[in-house]
Design a protein around this motif. Structure first.
Motif, short mmCIF file in Angstrom:
data_model
loop_
_atom_site.label_atom_id
_atom_site.label_comp_id
_atom_site.label_asym_id
_atom_site.label_seq_id
_atom_site.Cartn_x
_atom_site.Cartn_y
_atom_site.Cartn_z
N PRO A 143 20.74 34.36 -4.57
CA PRO A 143 20.13 33.14 -4.00
C PRO A 143 20.20 32.00 -5.00
CG PRO A 143 18.46 34.76 -4.65
CD PRO A 143 19.79 35.44 -4.74
N PRO A 144 20.29 30.77 -4.50
CA PRO A 144 20.46 29.62 -5.40
C PRO A 144 19.28 29.41 -6.33
CG PRO A 144 19.97 28.92 -3.15
CD PRO A 144 20.26 30.38 -3.08
N ASP A 145 18.09 29.93 -5.99
CA ASP A 145 16.93 29.70 -6.83
C ASP A 145 16.60 30.90 -7.73
OD1 ASP A 145 16.25 31.35 -4.77
OD2 ASP A 145 14.27 30.45 -4.40
N ALA A 146 17.59 31.80 -7.96
CA ALA A 146 17.35 32.98 -8.81
C ALA A 146 16.99 32.54 -10.23
CB ALA A 146 18.60 33.86 -8.84
N GLN A 147 16.00 33.21 -10.84
CA GLN A 147 15.53 32.87 -12.18
C GLN A 147 16.28 33.68 -13.23
OE1 GLN A 147 13.26 30.41 -12.83
NE2 GLN A 147 13.45 30.01 -10.63
N PRO A 148 16.56 33.11 -14.43
CA PRO A 148 17.22 33.87 -15.50
C PRO A 148 16.30 34.98 -16.03
CG PRO A 148 16.42 31.75 -16.31
CD PRO A 148 16.26 31.74 -14.83
N THR A 149 16.91 36.06 -16.48
CA THR A 149 16.14 37.18 -17.02
C THR A 149 16.04 37.05 -18.54
OG1 THR A 149 18.16 38.51 -17.22
CG2 THR A 149 16.89 38.70 -15.17
N GLY A 150 15.10 37.80 -19.15
CA GLY A 150 14.92 37.77 -20.59
C GLY A 150 13.83 36.79 -21.00
N PRO A 151 13.42 36.85 -22.28
CA PRO A 151 12.34 35.97 -22.76
C PRO A 151 12.76 34.50 -22.76
CG PRO A 151 13.38 37.12 -24.59
CD PRO A 151 13.94 37.73 -23.35
N VAL A 152 11.80 33.65 -22.48
CA VAL A 152 12.03 32.21 -22.47
C VAL A 152 11.34 31.59 -23.67
CG1 VAL A 152 11.68 30.07 -21.20
CG2 VAL A 152 12.22 32.18 -19.97
N GLN A 153 12.06 30.81 -24.46
CA GLN A 153 11.53 30.17 -25.66
C GLN A 153 11.18 28.71 -25.36
OE1 GLN A 153 10.75 31.58 -28.44
NE2 GLN A 153 11.36 30.45 -30.26
N PRO A 154 9.89 28.35 -25.40
CA PRO A 154 9.52 26.95 -25.18
C PRO A 154 10.20 26.03 -26.19
CG PRO A 154 7.60 28.37 -25.06
CD PRO A 154 8.72 29.23 -25.56
N ASP A 155 10.46 24.80 -25.80
CA ASP A 155 11.17 23.86 -26.67
C ASP A 155 10.43 23.57 -27.98
OD1 ASP A 155 13.16 23.67 -24.79
OD2 ASP A 155 12.37 21.86 -23.86
N TRP A 156 9.09 23.66 -27.96
CA TRP A 156 8.32 23.30 -29.14
C TRP A 156 8.28 24.41 -30.19
CZ3 TRP A 156 4.42 26.71 -29.99
CH2 TRP A 156 3.91 27.42 -28.89
N CYS A 157 8.77 25.59 -29.85
CA CYS A 157 8.69 26.72 -30.77
C CYS A 157 9.62 26.55 -31.98
CB CYS A 157 9.07 28.01 -30.05
SG CYS A 157 7.80 28.61 -28.90
N PRO A 158 9.18 26.97 -33.17
CA PRO A 158 10.05 26.91 -34.35
C PRO A 158 11.11 28.00 -34.29
CG PRO A 158 8.01 28.00 -34.92
CD PRO A 158 7.85 27.52 -33.49
N ASP A 159 12.21 27.78 -34.99
CA ASP A 159 13.24 28.82 -35.11
C ASP A 159 12.73 29.97 -35.97
OD1 ASP A 159 14.94 27.18 -33.66
OD2 ASP A 159 15.86 26.31 -35.45
N VAL A 160 11.99 29.60 -37.02
CA VAL A 160 11.52 30.58 -38.00
C VAL A 160 10.08 30.25 -38.39
CG1 VAL A 160 11.88 31.56 -40.32
CG2 VAL A 160 13.85 30.89 -38.93
N GLU A 161 9.27 31.28 -38.60
CA GLU A 161 7.96 31.09 -39.21
C GLU A 161 7.96 31.78 -40.57
OE1 GLU A 161 3.14 31.77 -38.63
OE2 GLU A 161 4.51 32.28 -36.98
N VAL A 162 7.63 31.03 -41.61
CA VAL A 162 7.50 31.58 -42.96
C VAL A 162 6.01 31.85 -43.20
CG1 VAL A 162 7.83 31.18 -45.43
CG2 VAL A 162 9.53 30.34 -43.78
N ILE A 163 5.69 33.09 -43.50
CA ILE A 163 4.30 33.49 -43.75
C ILE A 163 4.15 33.83 -45.23
CG2 ILE A 163 2.54 35.24 -43.29
CD1 ILE A 163 3.60 35.43 -40.44
#
Length: 332
Positions: free
Chosen positions: A35-55
């Motif tokens: 169907p044209p409205d099928a959603q992608p599978t897998g985790p979705v990363q919000p745009d505001w998320c960092p690539d890396v977190e240094v702890i």
């Protein structure tokens, strides 16, 4: 008349057959075409998320349970500020999040019985670190982690890496790019990747485990637990151990007979243990914080490490493990 009826019946049969074929073709198209409205599978990363977190996990008396993890001020001389501040200056927060573990960071002993015990302080740190890992991973499932710990903070980060590497941690091992332990009290020869000048001995918790009962006389609530069961597991090749020659927190004698004297040494925090910010004996051409900044930059930019010789004048036979360094920070 019969001919007309025969022709009509034939047309009806052909019509039914044609309708069936068209229905079958239409059904096949419906199954094969999403169907044209099928959603992608897998985790979705919000745009505001960092690539890396240094702890970063500071050492004893270098943190506070109420400290600001983004702008820590509990101890302005904390060793790992020499790592976290340059990284914060270099990267925007939406690319690299730098987070310093806020925990009590105390060490009850005969000279300060009002402090939190080592066991309770360490457990508080591990709990808070796990909470941060879970929170970030829940909000940003594709963000990777780099963890750095010093002294008591190295114990906390090392124990957390042990849990992740053996499959019982807050995040999967694939989400951890690297772990660095400076003056780890549970350092064990052949576990993790030794970097810098090779040193003999083991971490104080391993050295003093057979004499744990005597240690309690000087440091109540400071359990000497020995090696980490399972080591670093899947994170072994991504975990580096840094120990300065002469630092009895991470390079204690294997066969200890005087537990009380060794326990007092832990409380005193000898000069070598307190000098990583300027000690050139570990890497020869740079300090430990400078090395850590380069190492972290390489992991952020996914640059590979390469082997290097120990500092001039050192004896590789003095300890075991692989001596490695890192290439210059990629430009551009």
């Amino acid at each position: 008349m019969k001919k007309i009826l025969t022709v009509l019946l034939a047309l009806i049969v052909v019509g039914f057959i044609g309708f069936g074929v068209l229905t079958w073709l239409g059904g096949r198209d419906t199954v094969d075409t999403p169907p044209p409205d099928a959603q992608p599978t897998g985790p979705v990363q919000p745009d505001w998320c960092p690539d890396v977190e240094v702890i970063a996990a500071p050492g004893t008396w270098e943190s506070s349970a109420v400290d600001d993890p983004v702008n820590p001020t509990a101890n302005p001389n904390a060793l790992l500020l020499n790592v976290t501040r340059p990284l914060q200056d270099q990267y925007p927060a939406d690319k690299v999040k730098v987070w310093t573990l806020p925990y009590t960071a105390q060490f009850k002993n005969a000279g300060s019985m009002d402090e939190m015990s080592y066991d309770d302080s360490r457990n508080e740190g591990i709990t808070r670190l796990d909470e941060e890992l879970k929170k970030t991973h829940g909000d940003c499932p594709l963000t990777d982690f780099i963890m750095i710990g010093f002294s008591q903070g190295a114990i906390i980060v090392g124990d957390t890496a042990n849990q992740i590497g053996t499959g019982i941690g807050a995040v999967d091992a694939e989400r951890v790019r690297g772990v660095a332990l400076v003056a780890d009290g549970r350092r064990e020869a052949g576990v993790g990747q030794s970097v810098g000048t090779p040193v003999p001995g083991v971490g104080a918790e391993i050295s003093l485990k057979p004499l744990n009962a005597a240690v309690q006389l000087v440091m109540p609530g400071a359990t000497m637990r020995g090696p980490r069961p399972g080591g670093f597991g899947a994170l072994d090749d991504r975990t580096v151990e840094i120990c300065a020659p002469g630092d009895h927190i991470c390079a204690a004698p294997i066969d200890v007979t005087d537990a009380l004297e060794r326990a007092r040494n832990l409380i005193d925090h000898n000069g070598v243990h307190a000098q990583y910010a300027g000690n050139m004996a570990v890497f020869g051409t740079e300090t430990t914080p400078e090395w850590l900044v380069r190492w972290t930059n390489n992991l952020i930019n996914q640059a590979p490490a390469e082997p290097a010789a120990p500092p001039a004048g050192t004896d590789p036979a003095a300890g075991s493990g692989t001596v490695t360094s890192v290439p210059p920070i990629p430009q551009g």
